[in-house]
Design a protein around this motif. Structure first.
Motif, PDB file in Angstrom:
ATOM      1  N   SER A  53     -57.318   4.091  64.388  1.00 56.00           N
ATOM      2  CA  SER A  53     -56.060   3.715  63.734  1.00 56.00           C
ATOM      3  C   SER A  53     -55.446   2.475  64.387  1.00 56.00           C
ATOM      4  O   SER A  53     -54.822   1.660  63.709  1.00 56.00           O
ATOM      5  N   LYS A  75     -51.694   5.661  57.041  1.00 57.86           N
ATOM      6  CA  LYS A  75     -52.417   6.892  57.356  1.00 57.86           C
ATOM      7  C   LYS A  75     -53.520   7.135  56.325  1.00 57.86           C
ATOM      8  O   LYS A  75     -54.653   7.474  56.679  1.00 57.86           O
ATOM      9  N   GLU A  79     -57.524   7.131  57.144  1.00 57.80           N
ATOM     10  CA  GLU A  79     -58.346   8.295  56.815  1.00 57.80           C
ATOM     11  C   GLU A  79     -59.509   7.906  55.904  1.00 57.80           C
ATOM     12  O   GLU A  79     -60.643   8.350  56.106  1.00 57.80           O
TER      13      GLU A  79
END
Length: 109
Positions: A53, A75, A79
């Motif tokens: 990330s 996010k 992912e």
């Protein structure tokens, strides 16, 4: 903003990679490994989701989208990228899996 990009390792890698492609038609593996080692904080030769990330945030900033993305969208993107790159589904992204991201050819090529 421009000063921040000069400090962004992904941006620096992309600049070097562009030059490598112009000269050699491929990435310079040494530059790629330098980029990799920057994000492999625990030096276990893989990126977990937290390390990945950090990379994605820098990557999005390097391509001009860092400040425009919401935390939820960040996010989701993280992912999605992680899931796509983690081909053996071990919860880690290896160097080889990571480099797939940079070695894909456009459909126009």
């Amino acid at each position: 903003m421009e000063e921040d990009l000069k400090k962004n390792p992904v941006y620096q890698f992309l600049l070097k990679a562009r030059e490598s492609f112009k000269k050699e038609g491929k990435f310079n593996d040494e530059d790629a490994k330098t980029l990799w080692s920057h994000y492999d904080a625990d030096k276990n030769n893989s990126l977990d989701k937290a390390e990945f990330s950090v990379f994605i945030l820098d990557y999005l900033a390097a391509i001009g989208f860092g400040s425009e993305i919401s935390p939820n969208a960040l996010k989701e993107r993280t992912e999605s990228f992680f899931s796509n790159l983690d081909t053996n589904k071990d919860g880690q992204v290896s160097y080889d899996e990571f480099m797939v991201m940079f070695n894909q050819k456009d459909d126009d090529d």
